[in-house]
Design an enzyme around this catalytic site. Structure first.
Site, PDB file in Angstrom:
ATOM      1  N   ASP A   3      46.802  26.720 -26.132  1.00 44.26           N
ATOM      2  CA  ASP A   3      45.630  26.337 -27.316  1.00 44.26           C
ATOM      3  C   ASP A   3      44.778  26.998 -26.550  1.00 44.26           C
ATOM      4  O   ASP A   3      43.901  26.495 -26.783  1.00 44.26           O
ATOM      5  CB  ASP A   3      45.879  24.749 -26.184  1.00 44.26           C
ATOM      6  CG  ASP A   3      47.333  23.706 -26.420  1.00 44.26           C
ATOM      7  OD1 ASP A   3      46.854  23.326 -25.722  1.00 44.26           O
ATOM      8  OD2 ASP A   3      47.420  23.728 -27.416  1.00 44.26           O
ATOM      9  N   ARG A  57      57.059  37.336 -13.068  1.00 41.06           N
ATOM     10  CA  ARG A  57      57.917  39.355 -13.119  1.00 41.06           C
ATOM     11  C   ARG A  57      56.773  38.950 -12.177  1.00 41.06           C
ATOM     12  O   ARG A  57      56.883  40.193 -11.127  1.00 41.06           O
ATOM     13  CB  ARG A  57      58.287  39.460 -14.552  1.00 41.06           C
ATOM     14  CG  ARG A  57      58.342  40.856 -14.348  1.00 41.06           C
ATOM     15  CD  ARG A  57      58.936  41.637 -15.702  1.00 41.06           C
ATOM     16  NE  ARG A  57      59.655  43.265 -15.435  1.00 41.06           N
ATOM     17  CZ  ARG A  57      58.599  44.183 -15.148  1.00 41.06           C
ATOM     18  NH1 ARG A  57      56.716  43.310 -15.730  1.00 41.06           N
ATOM     19  NH2 ARG A  57      58.706  45.101 -15.518  1.00 41.06           N
ATOM     20  N   LYS A 105      44.611  31.299 -57.406  1.00 41.82           N
ATOM     21  CA  LYS A 105      45.921  31.040 -57.236  1.00 41.82           C
ATOM     22  C   LYS A 105      46.600  29.694 -56.701  1.00 41.82           C
ATOM     23  O   LYS A 105      47.535  29.467 -56.876  1.00 41.82           O
ATOM     24  CB  LYS A 105      46.719  32.684 -57.449  1.00 41.82           C
ATOM     25  CG  LYS A 105      46.593  33.421 -58.733  1.00 41.82           C
ATOM     26  CD  LYS A 105      48.489  33.699 -58.694  1.00 41.82           C
ATOM     27  CE  LYS A 105      47.534  35.420 -58.893  1.00 41.82           C
ATOM     28  NZ  LYS A 105      47.922  36.536 -57.445  1.00 41.82           N
ATOM     29  N   GLY A 156      52.888  22.346 -21.114  1.00 44.65           N
ATOM     30  CA  GLY A 156      53.565  22.971 -22.032  1.00 44.65           C
ATOM     31  C   GLY A 156      53.536  24.240 -22.073  1.00 44.65           C
ATOM     32  O   GLY A 156      53.111  25.278 -20.798  1.00 44.65           O
TER      33      GLY A 156
HETATM   34  O1  F6P Z   1      49.364  22.377 -24.910  1.00 44.23           O
HETATM   35  C1  F6P Z   1      50.416  22.893 -25.295  1.00 44.23           C
HETATM   36  C2  F6P Z   1      51.009  21.922 -26.398  1.00 44.23           C
HETATM   37  O2  F6P Z   1      51.940  22.710 -27.400  1.00 44.23           O
HETATM   38  C3  F6P Z   1      49.562  21.607 -27.389  1.00 44.23           C
HETATM   39  O3  F6P Z   1      49.161  21.679 -28.101  1.00 44.23           O
HETATM   40  C4  F6P Z   1      50.428  20.291 -28.396  1.00 44.23           C
HETATM   41  O4  F6P Z   1      49.720  19.589 -28.297  1.00 44.23           O
HETATM   42  C5  F6P Z   1      51.158  20.203 -27.162  1.00 44.23           C
HETATM   43  O5  F6P Z   1      51.575  20.733 -26.118  1.00 44.23           O
HETATM   44  C6  F6P Z   1      52.229  19.033 -27.526  1.00 44.23           C
HETATM   45  O6  F6P Z   1      52.775  18.718 -26.176  1.00 44.23           O
HETATM   46  P1  F6P Z   1      54.682  18.722 -26.393  1.00 44.23           P
HETATM   47  O7  F6P Z   1      55.549  19.933 -26.184  1.00 44.23           O
HETATM   48  O8  F6P Z   1      54.762  17.390 -25.175  1.00 44.23           O
HETATM   49  O9  F6P Z   1      55.039  17.606 -27.788  1.00 44.23           O
END
Ligand code: F6P
Length: 324
Positions: free
Chosen positions: A131, A24, A217, A14
């Site tokens: 994460d 960079r 609220k 991800g």
């Molecule tokens: O690991 C990063 C992350 O954004 C997690 O938080 C999430 O569960 C997963 O990747 C989502 O994966 P994808 O982008 O493949 O849907």
């Protein structure tokens, strides 16, 4: 160990804001120490297919503030096989690359750790994932920006929740971990934070909403996607059945948490880690991750980062009950 002259850098898994700042720093530090740096595009997929380009200083100019990754990324199943890794290794050899810097999370480091041993080639990991679930580092690149993105979104939800006297269950990312939910929950004054690492929270939340919650609220409950009850929608369903009189809504923040210009904290952390990765290679380090502990750069064996679990800060989580 073979003298390191030409290195490859890639982003895998991800994407996370700050990955470009890390790329960079790797390029600039590599050039500073007299190395050649090549960009491996689309992660391990590009390593297998030879999608590799030379990177000079101008190539990373004007990128530190950009979200995403200029090298693109992918989740590559083929790399999990020996045959896939052998193809990747042959590509590296054909480009004269004799060390690799991987910017990514636990999945990417698993592959790096295996390949480093199989082909006796140095791999240095830079923790890049929103994460923050990697053992051996207090912070991963992208986490701070993702938390700020959540806080900005929840502040907006708070406006409409207060205007209508509603309860919102807001689902955030984090895979099986609750770091994003915890830190952003404290930062936006959430009335409840539900994370996979802590049990029995739903019962406590029912008592709270049934008593003190009625005097507020609005109530915002942050729900980590990995939480047991099936995320915000699953949780909201339970509360709608128990409290039909409450006006309940759910919001799933989704991929906005992965994008956006990186925060100053992520840019500085990524820059420090990029330079530390190059220095680790020149210091004959072979299969380690660059971590940050108590604001110091540290070296953590790659296989430890993927095997060992980093627990959530339960003391911070307990603050919620004091602060609501
Ligand atoms: O690991 C990063 C992350 O954004 C997690 O938080 C999430 O569960 C997963 O990747 C989502 O994966 P994808 O982008 O493949 O849907």
């Amino acid at each position: 160990m073979e003298e390191i002259k030409r290195i490859g850098v890639l982003t895998s898994g991800g994407d996370a804001p700050g990955m470009n700042a890390a790329i960079r720093a790797v390029v600039r530090a590599g050039i500073h120490y007299g190395l050649e740096v090549y960009g491996i595009r689309r992660g391990y997929q590009g390593m297998i297919e030879g999608d590799i380009i030379p990177l000079d200083s101008p190539a990373v100019s004007g990128t530190i503030q950009k979200g995403g990754t200029i090298l693109q990324t992918a989740r590559c199943k083929e790399f999990m096989s020996y045959e896939g890794r052998k193809k990747a290794y042959d590509c590296l050899v054909s480009f004269g690359i004799n060390a690799v810097i991987v910017i990514g999370g636990d999945g990417s480091f698993t592959g790096a750790s295996i390949m480093s041993k199989e082909f006796d080639i140095p791999f240095i990991g830079i923790p890049g994932t929103i994460d923050n679930d990697l053992y051996g580092t207090d912070y991963t690149i992208g986490y701070d920006t993702a938390v700020n993105t959540v806080v900005e979104a929840v502040d907006k939800i708070r406006d409409t929740a207060s205007s209508h006297g509603r309860i919102f269950f807001v689902e955030v990312m984090g895979k099986e971990a609750g770091y994003v939910a915890l830190r952003s929950g404290i930062a936006c004054g959430a009335e409840g934070i539900l994370v996979p690492e802590e049990k029995g929270q739903v019962e406590k939340l029912k008592v709270y909403l049934d008593t003190r919650g009625r005097l507020k609220k609005s109530s915002i409950i942050l729900v980590a996607e990995g939480e047991d009850y099936g995320g915000a929608i699953g949780i909201a369903k339970i509360f709608k059945e128990q409290f039909p009189e409450f006006d309940i809504r759910t919001t799933i923040l989704g991929h906005i948490q992965r994008g956006g210009s990186p925060s100053a904290f992520d840019r500085v952390t990524a820059s420090r880690m990029g330079v530390a990765a190059i220095e680790a290679l020149l210091d004959d380090q072979k299969s380690i991750m660059i971590g940050m502990v108590n604001n110091e750069m540290v070296h953590v064996p790659l296989n430890k980062t993927v095997k060992l679990h980093k627990d959530i800060d339960h003391k911070l989580l307990a603050l919620t009950e004091v602060l609501i």
